[in-house]
Design a protein around this motif. Structure first.
Motif, PDB file in Angstrom:
ATOM      1  N   PHE A  77      -9.799   5.173  13.222  1.00 51.66           N
ATOM      2  CA  PHE A  77      -9.778   4.649  11.715  1.00 51.66           C
ATOM      3  C   PHE A  77      -9.608   5.487  11.017  1.00 51.66           C
ATOM      4  O   PHE A  77      -8.743   5.591   9.797  1.00 51.66           O
ATOM      5  CB  PHE A  77     -11.170   4.039  11.291  1.00 51.66           C
ATOM      6  CG  PHE A  77     -10.955   3.876  10.374  1.00 51.66           C
ATOM      7  CD1 PHE A  77     -11.009   2.223  10.220  1.00 51.66           C
ATOM      8  CD2 PHE A  77     -11.407   4.464   9.335  1.00 51.66           C
ATOM      9  CE1 PHE A  77     -10.905   1.613   8.552  1.00 51.66           C
ATOM     10  CE2 PHE A  77     -11.635   4.002   7.771  1.00 51.66           C
ATOM     11  CZ  PHE A  77     -11.762   2.621   7.983  1.00 51.66           C
ATOM     12  N   ILE A  78      -9.419   6.913  10.691  1.00 44.50           N
ATOM     13  CA  ILE A  78      -9.692   7.677  10.109  1.00 44.50           C
ATOM     14  C   ILE A  78      -8.131   8.290  10.126  1.00 44.50           C
ATOM     15  O   ILE A  78      -7.365   9.266   8.674  1.00 44.50           O
ATOM     16  CB  ILE A  78     -10.277   9.508  10.280  1.00 44.50           C
ATOM     17  CG1 ILE A  78     -12.037   8.420   9.760  1.00 44.50           C
ATOM     18  CG2 ILE A  78      -9.965   9.948   8.794  1.00 44.50           C
ATOM     19  CD1 ILE A  78     -13.483   9.650  10.334  1.00 44.50           C
ATOM     20  N   GLY A  79      -8.215   8.165  11.300  1.00 43.78           N
ATOM     21  CA  GLY A  79      -6.723   9.694  11.532  1.00 43.78           C
ATOM     22  C   GLY A  79      -5.702   8.236  11.254  1.00 43.78           C
ATOM     23  O   GLY A  79      -4.248   8.740  10.892  1.00 43.78           O
ATOM     24  N   TYR A  80      -5.383   7.314  11.519  1.00 41.21           N
ATOM     25  CA  TYR A  80      -4.974   6.795  11.297  1.00 41.21           C
ATOM     26  C   TYR A  80      -4.529   5.961  10.099  1.00 41.21           C
ATOM     27  O   TYR A  80      -3.839   5.087   9.541  1.00 41.21           O
ATOM     28  CB  TYR A  80      -4.325   5.244  12.784  1.00 41.21           C
ATOM     29  CG  TYR A  80      -3.474   5.907  13.900  1.00 41.21           C
ATOM     30  CD1 TYR A  80      -2.326   5.842  13.689  1.00 41.21           C
ATOM     31  CD2 TYR A  80      -4.097   6.475  14.498  1.00 41.21           C
ATOM     32  CE1 TYR A  80      -1.470   6.297  14.729  1.00 41.21           C
ATOM     33  CE2 TYR A  80      -3.774   6.752  16.119  1.00 41.21           C
ATOM     34  CZ  TYR A  80      -2.395   6.831  16.061  1.00 41.21           C
ATOM     35  OH  TYR A  80      -1.917   6.859  16.994  1.00 41.21           O
ATOM     36  N   GLY A  81      -5.784   5.928   9.395  1.00 42.16           N
ATOM     37  CA  GLY A  81      -5.642   5.770   7.701  1.00 42.16           C
ATOM     38  C   GLY A  81      -4.975   7.095   6.841  1.00 42.16           C
ATOM     39  O   GLY A  81      -3.694   6.204   6.324  1.00 42.16           O
ATOM     40  N   LEU A  82      -4.710   8.586   6.872  1.00 40.19           N
ATOM     41  CA  LEU A  82      -4.032   9.443   6.870  1.00 40.19           C
ATOM     42  C   LEU A  82      -2.568   8.555   7.139  1.00 40.19           C
ATOM     43  O   LEU A  82      -1.344   9.307   6.593  1.00 40.19           O
ATOM     44  CB  LEU A  82      -4.660  10.509   7.470  1.00 40.19           C
ATOM     45  CG  LEU A  82      -5.855  11.622   7.446  1.00 40.19           C
ATOM     46  CD1 LEU A  82      -6.480  12.592   7.831  1.00 40.19           C
ATOM     47  CD2 LEU A  82      -6.157  11.535   5.310  1.00 40.19           C
ATOM     48  N   GLN A  83      -2.574   8.510   8.305  1.00 40.04           N
ATOM     49  CA  GLN A  83      -0.842   8.073   8.853  1.00 40.04           C
ATOM     50  C   GLN A  83      -0.166   7.153   8.289  1.00 40.04           C
ATOM     51  O   GLN A  83       0.703   7.093   7.709  1.00 40.04           O
ATOM     52  CB  GLN A  83      -0.859   7.687   9.924  1.00 40.04           C
ATOM     53  CG  GLN A  83       0.450   7.829  10.644  1.00 40.04           C
ATOM     54  CD  GLN A  83       0.955   6.764  12.345  1.00 40.04           C
ATOM     55  OE1 GLN A  83      -0.377   5.796  11.408  1.00 40.04           O
ATOM     56  NE2 GLN A  83       1.806   7.472  12.746  1.00 40.04           N
ATOM     57  N   GLY A  84      -1.430   6.144   7.766  1.00 37.74           N
ATOM     58  CA  GLY A  84      -0.955   4.912   6.741  1.00 37.74           C
ATOM     59  C   GLY A  84      -0.260   5.188   5.809  1.00 37.74           C
ATOM     60  O   GLY A  84       0.341   5.266   4.898  1.00 37.74           O
ATOM     61  N   PHE A  85      -1.172   6.160   5.148  1.00 33.97           N
ATOM     62  CA  PHE A  85      -1.230   6.934   3.663  1.00 33.97           C
ATOM     63  C   PHE A  85       0.194   7.547   3.681  1.00 33.97           C
ATOM     64  O   PHE A  85       1.039   7.235   2.753  1.00 33.97           O
ATOM     65  CB  PHE A  85      -2.426   7.922   3.299  1.00 33.97           C
ATOM     66  CG  PHE A  85      -1.668   8.837   1.959  1.00 33.97           C
ATOM     67  CD1 PHE A  85      -2.242   8.564   0.390  1.00 33.97           C
ATOM     68  CD2 PHE A  85      -1.557   9.747   2.218  1.00 33.97           C
ATOM     69  CE1 PHE A  85      -2.178   9.184  -0.406  1.00 33.97           C
ATOM     70  CE2 PHE A  85      -0.810  10.649   1.275  1.00 33.97           C
ATOM     71  CZ  PHE A  85      -1.275  10.343   0.480  1.00 33.97           C
ATOM     72  N   GLY A  86       0.742   7.713   4.147  1.00 31.98           N
ATOM     73  CA  GLY A  86       2.234   9.268   4.751  1.00 31.98           C
ATOM     74  C   GLY A  86       3.130   7.667   5.332  1.00 31.98           C
ATOM     75  O   GLY A  86       4.401   7.778   4.579  1.00 31.98           O
ATOM     76  N   LYS A  87       3.020   6.788   5.764  1.00 34.51           N
ATOM     77  CA  LYS A  87       4.045   6.408   6.030  1.00 34.51           C
ATOM     78  C   LYS A  87       4.712   5.767   5.226  1.00 34.51           C
ATOM     79  O   LYS A  87       5.714   5.197   4.534  1.00 34.51           O
ATOM     80  CB  LYS A  87       3.279   5.260   8.028  1.00 34.51           C
ATOM     81  CG  LYS A  87       5.045   4.586   8.440  1.00 34.51           C
ATOM     82  CD  LYS A  87       3.692   3.686   9.387  1.00 34.51           C
ATOM     83  CE  LYS A  87       2.967   4.075  10.633  1.00 34.51           C
ATOM     84  NZ  LYS A  87       4.087   4.770  11.427  1.00 34.51           N
ATOM     85  N   TYR A  88       3.363   4.399   5.064  1.00 36.17           N
ATOM     86  CA  TYR A  88       4.008   3.362   4.108  1.00 36.17           C
ATOM     87  C   TYR A  88       3.783   4.189   2.610  1.00 36.17           C
ATOM     88  O   TYR A  88       5.355   3.788   1.976  1.00 36.17           O
ATOM     89  CB  TYR A  88       2.747   2.405   3.739  1.00 36.17           C
ATOM     90  CG  TYR A  88       2.632   0.984   5.335  1.00 36.17           C
ATOM     91  CD1 TYR A  88       3.851   0.322   5.076  1.00 36.17           C
ATOM     92  CD2 TYR A  88       1.973   1.858   6.479  1.00 36.17           C
ATOM     93  CE1 TYR A  88       4.126  -0.670   6.179  1.00 36.17           C
ATOM     94  CE2 TYR A  88       2.115   0.850   7.507  1.00 36.17           C
ATOM     95  CZ  TYR A  88       2.631  -0.470   7.422  1.00 36.17           C
ATOM     96  OH  TYR A  88       2.713  -1.288   7.965  1.00 36.17           O
ATOM     97  N   GLY A  89       3.927   4.582   1.614  1.00 40.83           N
ATOM     98  CA  GLY A  89       3.588   5.366   0.828  1.00 40.83           C
ATOM     99  C   GLY A  89       4.316   6.050   0.404  1.00 40.83           C
ATOM    100  O   GLY A  89       5.381   5.606  -0.488  1.00 40.83           O
ATOM    101  N   PHE A  90       5.021   6.975   1.612  1.00 38.43           N
ATOM    102  CA  PHE A  90       6.127   8.004   1.171  1.00 38.43           C
ATOM    103  C   PHE A  90       7.543   7.132   2.140  1.00 38.43           C
ATOM    104  O   PHE A  90       8.545   7.465   1.169  1.00 38.43           O
ATOM    105  CB  PHE A  90       6.015   9.108   2.185  1.00 38.43           C
ATOM    106  CG  PHE A  90       5.352   9.904   1.589  1.00 38.43           C
ATOM    107  CD1 PHE A  90       5.982  10.810   0.096  1.00 38.43           C
ATOM    108  CD2 PHE A  90       3.687  10.441   2.689  1.00 38.43           C
ATOM    109  CE1 PHE A  90       4.939  11.602  -0.055  1.00 38.43           C
ATOM    110  CE2 PHE A  90       2.978  11.326   1.654  1.00 38.43           C
ATOM    111  CZ  PHE A  90       4.138  12.048   0.704  1.00 38.43           C
ATOM    112  N   TYR A  91       7.175   6.110   2.529  1.00 38.08           N
ATOM    113  CA  TYR A  91       8.711   4.980   2.641  1.00 38.08           C
ATOM    114  C   TYR A  91       8.863   4.305   1.524  1.00 38.08           C
ATOM    115  O   TYR A  91      10.259   4.550   1.605  1.00 38.08           O
ATOM    116  CB  TYR A  91       8.359   4.190   4.172  1.00 38.08           C
ATOM    117  CG  TYR A  91       9.183   2.525   4.192  1.00 38.08           C
ATOM    118  CD1 TYR A  91      10.506   4.002   4.779  1.00 38.08           C
ATOM    119  CD2 TYR A  91       9.166   1.607   3.487  1.00 38.08           C
ATOM    120  CE1 TYR A  91      11.612   2.264   4.722  1.00 38.08           C
ATOM    121  CE2 TYR A  91      10.520   1.146   3.501  1.00 38.08           C
ATOM    122  CZ  TYR A  91      11.711   1.566   4.861  1.00 38.08           C
ATOM    123  OH  TYR A  91      12.272   0.231   4.946  1.00 38.08           O
TER     124      TYR A  91
END
Length: 313
Positions: A77-91
């Protein structure tokens, strides 16, 4: 007419802020929800030829079965929340920046590929430590028979994180993770964008004339097919990431393997090309469902806060 109103100005600070938040929500919820599938897939990838298959029926017959299936759930939950922050936001951010850098007649497909690769590079730096923790939690007990009867509390997230930090192993799998996730995300976002464009081109209604449910449905369908493609592309690297983050049991190998490249060579020598596709059926089901739900949640969130859905604009 569409009942969809976009109240947040495109490419404003609020636009990008909501994109980062939407990425956290979509990735943390979906990945943690399917931790059970990820557990089965990961344990299959690190199993030996003599390992007894994990019995799902036995898990459901015991009191702690559901808890065992969701081993590493909080870490996910925490790890992929951080990944989603980077993946979608920076995209979203990179797509806007790269589009403004290139000429108007520049092929947009290259913008999708470059933006998604750049975003995932950052996202994996955020994810990698938690991914290492999760895999250790899920594979620390090697025998499936022992795992089914494992009554002790599984490795807690914080203690496991501290242990891997002391050993300098939090970023052991960063290069294989990039090899897994960057092609995965490039296929995921580019395929999604192209499928969305195809659907809108074939429909009589224009995107701005479609209602919320119709636009969200386009995101869901496009996400499903994009997920199938990226699951296949990224499976070999996914296997190697699981191998790298699982304990090395061979005493002889432990004494001679010192680097990540040596470990990769050793693991590939054991499984060969065919072994790179371990866990693929489970992964295709998992990623197809995961990706479709991620895009549905992400674009539904964008609709709620007053942003346009992804693609087709």
């Amino acid at each position: 007419m569409s009942d969809l109103k976009t109240t947040v100005p495109l490419y404003s600070p609020a636009y990008f802020g909501y994109s980062f938040l939407g990425g956290i929500i979509s990735c943390s919820t979906t990945h943690s929800a399917i931790t059970c599938l990820d557990l089965i897939k990961t344990r299959a990838q690190v199993a030996t030829h003599t390992t007894t298959p994990l019995s799902i029926s036995k898990l459901f017959k015991q009191v702690d079965g559901l808890k065992l299936l969701y081993t590493g759930g909080l870490t996910t939950f925490i790890g992929y929340g951080l990944q989603g922050f980077g993946k979608y936001g920076f995209y979203e951010l990179f797509k806007y920046k790269y589009s403004s850098l290139f000429p108007k007649d520049f092929n947009q497909t290259y913008v999708y590929l470059l933006s998604s690769a750049s975003a995932e590079f950052i996202a994996d730096i955020l994810l990698c430590p938690l991914e290492a923790v999760k895999i250790k939690q899920q594979t620390f007990v090697k025998s499936n028979t022992e795992f089914l009867n494992y009554q002790k509390k599984h490795l807690p997230m914080i203690a496991t994180f501290k242990d891997l930090f002391k050993q300098g192993k939090l970023y052991t799998g960063i290069v294989p993770l990039w090899f897994r996730q960057i092609p995965y995300t490039m296929v995921k976002f580019t395929t999604f964008e192209k499928i969305v464009e195809f659907i809108y081109e074939k429909l009589d209604l224009k995107k701005q004339e479609m209602n919320k449910l119709q636009q969200a449905s386009v995101s869901f369908v496009s996400g499903f097919f994009a997920g199938t493609m990226c699951a296949i592309v990224s499976n070999p690297a996914d296997v190697m990431v699981s191998k790298l983050n699982s304990p090395l049991e061979d005493p002889a190998a432990k004494s001679v393997i010192k680097t990540t490249s040596e470990r990769l060579t050793y693991e590939y020598g054991k499984i060969g090309f065919r072994g790179l596709w371990l866990g693929l059926p489970t992964r295709v089901v998992m990623i197809s469902c995961l990706t479709s739900m991620q895009w549905l949640i992400y674009d539904s969130f964008k609709i709620v806060v007053g942003l346009p859905t992804t693609g087709g604009h």
